[in-house]
Design a protein around this motif. Sequence first.
Motif, PDB file in Angstrom:
ATOM      1  N   ARG A 105     -74.858 -11.889  36.284  1.00 46.44           N
ATOM      2  CA  ARG A 105     -75.083 -11.841  37.744  1.00 46.44           C
ATOM      3  C   ARG A 105     -74.549 -13.114  38.090  1.00 46.44           C
ATOM      4  O   ARG A 105     -73.624 -13.405  39.197  1.00 46.44           O
ATOM      5  CB  ARG A 105     -76.725 -11.946  37.950  1.00 46.44           C
ATOM      6  CG  ARG A 105     -76.871 -12.004  39.507  1.00 46.44           C
ATOM      7  CD  ARG A 105     -78.227 -11.899  40.010  1.00 46.44           C
ATOM      8  NE  ARG A 105     -78.651 -10.472  39.661  1.00 46.44           N
ATOM      9  CZ  ARG A 105     -79.502 -10.045  38.714  1.00 46.44           C
ATOM     10  NH1 ARG A 105     -80.028 -11.005  37.742  1.00 46.44           N
ATOM     11  NH2 ARG A 105     -79.825  -8.922  38.765  1.00 46.44           N
ATOM     12  N   ARG A 106     -75.061 -14.479  37.380  1.00 44.94           N
ATOM     13  CA  ARG A 106     -74.441 -15.713  37.857  1.00 44.94           C
ATOM     14  C   ARG A 106     -72.708 -15.802  37.625  1.00 44.94           C
ATOM     15  O   ARG A 106     -72.253 -16.284  38.571  1.00 44.94           O
ATOM     16  CB  ARG A 106     -75.084 -16.727  37.125  1.00 44.94           C
ATOM     17  CG  ARG A 106     -74.507 -18.203  37.347  1.00 44.94           C
ATOM     18  CD  ARG A 106     -75.118 -19.303  36.445  1.00 44.94           C
ATOM     19  NE  ARG A 106     -74.489 -20.650  36.785  1.00 44.94           N
ATOM     20  CZ  ARG A 106     -73.464 -20.892  35.870  1.00 44.94           C
ATOM     21  NH1 ARG A 106     -72.888 -20.192  35.155  1.00 44.94           N
ATOM     22  NH2 ARG A 106     -73.062 -22.140  36.146  1.00 44.94           N
ATOM     23  N   GLU A 107     -72.500 -15.363  36.616  1.00 45.09           N
ATOM     24  CA  GLU A 107     -71.031 -15.500  36.198  1.00 45.09           C
ATOM     25  C   GLU A 107     -70.053 -14.467  37.049  1.00 45.09           C
ATOM     26  O   GLU A 107     -69.052 -15.072  37.602  1.00 45.09           O
ATOM     27  CB  GLU A 107     -70.862 -15.232  34.709  1.00 45.09           C
ATOM     28  CG  GLU A 107     -71.168 -16.179  33.854  1.00 45.09           C
ATOM     29  CD  GLU A 107     -70.870 -17.699  33.995  1.00 45.09           C
ATOM     30  OE1 GLU A 107     -69.740 -17.825  34.437  1.00 45.09           O
ATOM     31  OE2 GLU A 107     -71.425 -18.590  33.816  1.00 45.09           O
ATOM     32  N   GLY A 108     -70.768 -13.548  37.451  1.00 47.43           N
ATOM     33  CA  GLY A 108     -69.837 -12.458  38.276  1.00 47.43           C
ATOM     34  C   GLY A 108     -69.977 -13.021  39.791  1.00 47.43           C
ATOM     35  O   GLY A 108     -68.741 -12.846  40.419  1.00 47.43           O
ATOM     36  N   GLU A 109     -70.797 -13.578  40.183  1.00 53.00           N
ATOM     37  CA  GLU A 109     -70.747 -14.277  41.644  1.00 53.00           C
ATOM     38  C   GLU A 109     -69.794 -15.406  41.655  1.00 53.00           C
ATOM     39  O   GLU A 109     -68.973 -15.664  42.579  1.00 53.00           O
ATOM     40  CB  GLU A 109     -72.370 -14.679  41.792  1.00 53.00           C
ATOM     41  CG  GLU A 109     -73.061 -13.485  42.154  1.00 53.00           C
ATOM     42  CD  GLU A 109     -74.736 -13.848  42.361  1.00 53.00           C
ATOM     43  OE1 GLU A 109     -74.884 -15.067  42.279  1.00 53.00           O
ATOM     44  OE2 GLU A 109     -75.258 -12.964  42.626  1.00 53.00           O
ATOM     45  N   LEU A 110     -69.764 -16.452  40.631  1.00 52.95           N
ATOM     46  CA  LEU A 110     -68.869 -17.467  40.401  1.00 52.95           C
ATOM     47  C   LEU A 110     -67.449 -17.046  40.583  1.00 52.95           C
ATOM     48  O   LEU A 110     -66.614 -17.571  41.112  1.00 52.95           O
ATOM     49  CB  LEU A 110     -69.272 -18.286  39.238  1.00 52.95           C
ATOM     50  CG  LEU A 110     -70.662 -19.241  39.443  1.00 52.95           C
ATOM     51  CD1 LEU A 110     -70.715 -19.733  38.073  1.00 52.95           C
ATOM     52  CD2 LEU A 110     -70.378 -20.201  40.479  1.00 52.95           C
ATOM     53  N   LEU A 111     -67.176 -16.054  39.705  1.00 53.88           N
ATOM     54  CA  LEU A 111     -65.785 -15.243  39.530  1.00 53.88           C
ATOM     55  C   LEU A 111     -65.215 -14.769  40.981  1.00 53.88           C
ATOM     56  O   LEU A 111     -64.214 -15.237  41.217  1.00 53.88           O
ATOM     57  CB  LEU A 111     -65.834 -14.346  38.591  1.00 53.88           C
ATOM     58  CG  LEU A 111     -64.390 -13.618  38.223  1.00 53.88           C
ATOM     59  CD1 LEU A 111     -64.732 -12.902  37.001  1.00 53.88           C
ATOM     60  CD2 LEU A 111     -63.894 -12.670  39.145  1.00 53.88           C
ATOM     61  N   ALA A 112     -66.144 -14.118  41.666  1.00 53.09           N
ATOM     62  CA  ALA A 112     -65.611 -13.404  42.941  1.00 53.09           C
ATOM     63  C   ALA A 112     -65.574 -14.867  43.850  1.00 53.09           C
ATOM     64  O   ALA A 112     -64.560 -14.957  44.773  1.00 53.09           O
ATOM     65  CB  ALA A 112     -66.971 -12.801  43.428  1.00 53.09           C
ATOM     66  N   HIS A 113     -66.402 -15.832  43.910  1.00 50.78           N
ATOM     67  CA  HIS A 113     -66.186 -17.294  44.857  1.00 50.78           C
ATOM     68  C   HIS A 113     -64.862 -17.593  44.406  1.00 50.78           C
ATOM     69  O   HIS A 113     -64.001 -18.134  45.354  1.00 50.78           O
ATOM     70  CB  HIS A 113     -67.338 -17.987  44.746  1.00 50.78           C
ATOM     71  CG  HIS A 113     -67.237 -19.100  45.453  1.00 50.78           C
ATOM     72  ND1 HIS A 113     -67.189 -19.135  46.632  1.00 50.78           N
ATOM     73  CD2 HIS A 113     -67.076 -20.427  45.152  1.00 50.78           C
ATOM     74  CE1 HIS A 113     -67.335 -20.497  47.296  1.00 50.78           C
ATOM     75  NE2 HIS A 113     -67.094 -21.285  46.247  1.00 50.78           N
ATOM     76  N   ALA A 114     -64.549 -18.009  43.029  1.00 48.08           N
ATOM     77  CA  ALA A 114     -63.310 -18.471  42.797  1.00 48.08           C
ATOM     78  C   ALA A 114     -62.229 -17.942  42.877  1.00 48.08           C
ATOM     79  O   ALA A 114     -61.259 -18.459  43.547  1.00 48.08           O
ATOM     80  CB  ALA A 114     -63.405 -18.826  41.392  1.00 48.08           C
ATOM     81  N   ALA A 115     -62.254 -16.497  42.976  1.00 48.99           N
ATOM     82  CA  ALA A 115     -61.083 -15.713  43.185  1.00 48.99           C
ATOM     83  C   ALA A 115     -60.778 -15.616  44.674  1.00 48.99           C
ATOM     84  O   ALA A 115     -59.578 -15.560  45.157  1.00 48.99           O
ATOM     85  CB  ALA A 115     -61.284 -14.203  42.623  1.00 48.99           C
ATOM     86  N   GLU A 116     -61.855 -15.777  45.430  1.00 46.46           N
ATOM     87  CA  GLU A 116     -61.781 -15.540  47.065  1.00 46.46           C
ATOM     88  C   GLU A 116     -61.126 -16.963  47.367  1.00 46.46           C
ATOM     89  O   GLU A 116     -60.163 -16.934  48.379  1.00 46.46           O
ATOM     90  CB  GLU A 116     -62.966 -15.470  47.853  1.00 46.46           C
ATOM     91  CG  GLU A 116     -62.998 -15.166  48.982  1.00 46.46           C
ATOM     92  CD  GLU A 116     -64.247 -14.951  49.897  1.00 46.46           C
ATOM     93  OE1 GLU A 116     -64.278 -14.306  50.830  1.00 46.46           O
ATOM     94  OE2 GLU A 116     -65.336 -15.628  49.185  1.00 46.46           O
ATOM     95  N   ARG A 117     -61.447 -18.045  47.078  1.00 48.08           N
ATOM     96  CA  ARG A 117     -60.897 -19.168  47.225  1.00 48.08           C
ATOM     97  C   ARG A 117     -59.372 -19.427  46.828  1.00 48.08           C
ATOM     98  O   ARG A 117     -58.567 -20.196  47.315  1.00 48.08           O
ATOM     99  CB  ARG A 117     -61.888 -20.325  46.825  1.00 48.08           C
ATOM    100  CG  ARG A 117     -62.852 -20.727  47.310  1.00 48.08           C
ATOM    101  CD  ARG A 117     -63.706 -21.761  47.077  1.00 48.08           C
ATOM    102  NE  ARG A 117     -62.840 -23.233  47.106  1.00 48.08           N
ATOM    103  CZ  ARG A 117     -63.175 -24.323  46.906  1.00 48.08           C
ATOM    104  NH1 ARG A 117     -64.122 -24.471  46.046  1.00 48.08           N
ATOM    105  NH2 ARG A 117     -62.282 -25.276  47.245  1.00 48.08           N
ATOM    106  N   ALA A 118     -59.052 -18.860  45.481  1.00 49.98           N
ATOM    107  CA  ALA A 118     -57.730 -19.112  44.955  1.00 49.98           C
ATOM    108  C   ALA A 118     -56.752 -18.247  45.744  1.00 49.98           C
ATOM    109  O   ALA A 118     -55.412 -18.523  45.653  1.00 49.98           O
ATOM    110  CB  ALA A 118     -57.654 -18.540  43.451  1.00 49.98           C
ATOM    111  N   GLY A 119     -57.220 -16.978  46.263  1.00 53.62           N
ATOM    112  CA  GLY A 119     -56.178 -15.965  46.780  1.00 53.62           C
ATOM    113  C   GLY A 119     -55.692 -14.917  45.766  1.00 53.62           C
ATOM    114  O   GLY A 119     -55.378 -15.259  44.595  1.00 53.62           O
ATOM    115  N   GLU A 120     -55.469 -13.902  46.333  1.00 54.63           N
ATOM    116  CA  GLU A 120     -55.220 -12.655  45.133  1.00 54.63           C
ATOM    117  C   GLU A 120     -54.029 -12.843  44.437  1.00 54.63           C
ATOM    118  O   GLU A 120     -53.687 -12.383  43.299  1.00 54.63           O
ATOM    119  CB  GLU A 120     -55.031 -11.483  46.067  1.00 54.63           C
ATOM    120  CG  GLU A 120     -54.671 -10.154  45.317  1.00 54.63           C
ATOM    121  CD  GLU A 120     -54.651  -8.826  46.066  1.00 54.63           C
ATOM    122  OE1 GLU A 120     -54.308  -7.993  45.490  1.00 54.63           O
ATOM    123  OE2 GLU A 120     -54.769  -9.082  47.547  1.00 54.63           O
TER     124      GLU A 120
END
Length: 248
Positions: free
Chosen positions: A11-26
């Motif tokens: 749960r934690r790692e998946g949420e962090l992944l999404a947050h980092a991807a959102e900040r980085a850009g597709e």
Amino acid sequence: MRTTDHIDALRREGELLAHAAERAGEHTSVPTCPGWTTGDLVRHTGTVHRWATRIVAGSLPGPVREDPMPTAPAGAGLLPWYRDGHDALLRTLEAAGPALDCWTFLPGPSTPLAFWARRQAHETAVHRADAESARDGGLSSVDAAFAADGIDELLTGFHARPRSRVRTEHPRTLRLRPTDTDAVWTVHLARDTPPRTERSADGPADCELGGPAQTLYLLLWNRLPLDAATVAGDRALADLWSRTSGIG
């Protein structure tokens, strides 16, 4: 670690992944996955989550081929699609009972439920580090017990299989000694057999890698350079690991 601990980590790692991807850009390149953008990384991880969900929810016998990475969604729909798959995997694992009977593909935990919770937690953690490397390189920490568990899965699971490419012309030993846990692994390497790992520090080693468990975890997955750890003995053996240990 308990299955509930692995689900919490997922749960934690998946949420962090999404947050980092959102900040980085597709469309940002992922330094730790050459040739991939953040969008590719998110689609891959979301596809693996759906694949695992399908196996656990359907109690599927195996082997079950991994689902192909989709060409869509993209743009604004990508992260909601990823989060839907991540949430579905969490719900499926939480609903599954200890009697779950389905396919697994590595030696390891005694039950399929324990296997899939563990495998998906570490799959997601490694790709979370990828997403953070695309964002700005600052990596979230994981506790030493989780990192040590991931080292154990990699060495006694993935590299216990005949397909491991880590081979040496003559018998050699590589030791992993985290500085923040009591765990130690000694990996016996040879030419004609896959690596054989013992959870001990018995006997001499040709090369020893040391450092925090999280550092060794990411280093062994080739997400950090060798210089992130201390290397004692034959550095060429550590270099050989870096060149040949990638998991396809």
